[in-house]
Design an enzyme around this catalytic site. Structure first.
Site, PDB file in Angstrom:
ATOM      1  CE1 TYR A 119      -3.134   2.959   0.340  1.00 49.70           C
ATOM      2  CE2 TYR A 119      -3.923   2.009   2.383  1.00 49.70           C
ATOM      3  CZ  TYR A 119      -4.034   2.962   1.397  1.00 49.70           C
ATOM      4  OH  TYR A 119      -5.019   3.911   1.464  1.00 49.70           O
ATOM      5  CE  LYS A 152      -6.408   1.390  -1.265  1.00 49.53           C
ATOM      6  NZ  LYS A 152      -6.058   2.816  -1.188  1.00 49.53           N
TER       7      LYS A 152
END
Length: 303
Positions: free
Chosen positions: A137, A165
């Site tokens: 992330y 992400k």
């Protein structure tokens, strides 16, 4: 590994509180059912939209459990397990694996400015704690760390790393991560305001904090992009961005605005946890107008 189940629209799941501000099993179930009925492809549970930084370890575990109880095997479930300490992150990772989540994800360590060796070890320690795929992330605007290509390449050597992400604003980052990761690697577009451009430059999927307020529009955006209807894709992105600007225009947290919109849609998941601010006073009267913007956009595209 079959990565198709990680493609599509993944709302970032909201924290669901009762009237006393405690995690609510019933309201978590209601939000699960609402999003399932909208036919989203999966959920990202326990991240920024879940107010994870303001919750205890036990509260975060409770949300992971309630979502799993309702949707395991029905939707692809990604557990965000990033926490201020590696120990707590590992605890959450092991618990998510026990609950049957499909993958783990984590922000980099926050607060202290750490060398990349520490960040690498943090993510690697989480991966080693549970037998699940891992999604990096990258969200530099909140963590203060921007994932470098050098560290990204090093992380790719671990077979558990299946995706990233990416919530940095430059779409160039998406293109670069996809170029390095290759076809058997999933890139999730993070910034909702650039879903269409992110998809066109290389993102395979999307995870977003406003998806839950208007899943119909993001599902349509995905449909238009995947079928090559780029004029409609650009049009719906403009409408989405108008709505996002409205969601961010009031005093209080964007998430508190979204939760008030959901209440008008019949899904009461409470408010937000301080220091996030709720919507109050005259701003409450503006929520109906934002809901109407969403409803009108959905009608505009025939859904």
């Amino acid at each position: 590994m079959v990565l198709e189940k990680f493609k599509g629209i993944f709302p970032a799941f909201y924290a669901c509180y009762d009237e006393l501000g405690e995690i609510s099993e019933e309201r978590t179930k209601d939000l699960c059912q609402h999003l399932f009925e909208k036919k989203v492809h999966g959920l990202y549970v326990g991240g920024s939209s879940g107010e994870c930084i303001y919750q205890t370890l036990e509260e975060r575990k409770a949300t992971l459990k309630y979502v799993s109880d309702n949707l395991k095997g029905k939707l692809t479930l990604i557990a965000h397990v990033g926490a201020p300490s590696t120990r707590d992150s590992i605890t959450l990772a092991k618990y998510a694996a026990e609950l049957g989540y499909d993958a783990l994800s984590a922000i980099p360590p926050i607060y202290f400015k750490l060398p990349e060796s520490s960040i690498y070890k943090y993510w690697t320690d989480i991966m080693e704690a549970a037998e699940l795929p891992f999604i990096i992330y990258n969200i530099p605007q909140t963590t203060g760390y921007s994932l470098s290509i050098n560290l990204f390449k090093k992380l790719l050597e671990n077979p558990k790393v299946i995706g990233v992400k990416n919530s940095s604003m430059p779409v160039l980052d998406i293109e670069r991560f996809k170029a390095e990761g290759g076809e058997n690697f999933i890139v999730f577009n993070g910034p909702d305001e650039q879903y269409v451009s992110g998809r066109l430059i290389g993102a395979d999927s999307g995870i977003g904090g406003t998806y839950g307020a208007m899943p119909e529009l993001f599902l349509l955006a995905e449909e238009y992009v995947s079928t090559g209807n780029f004029n409609k894709a650009r049009s719906i992105q403009r409408d989405i961005n108008d709505i996002i600007i409205a969601l961010c225009s009031l005093n209080g947290s964007m998430y508190s605005v979204i939760k008030e919109v959901l209440k008008l849609k019949g899904v009461n998941i409470g408010s937000v946890r301080e220091p996030l601010e709720p919507v109050t006073g005259e701003d409450l009267t503006k929520i109906k107008g934002i809901k109407e913007m969403i409803d009108n956009a959905i009608l505009k595209y025939g859904r």
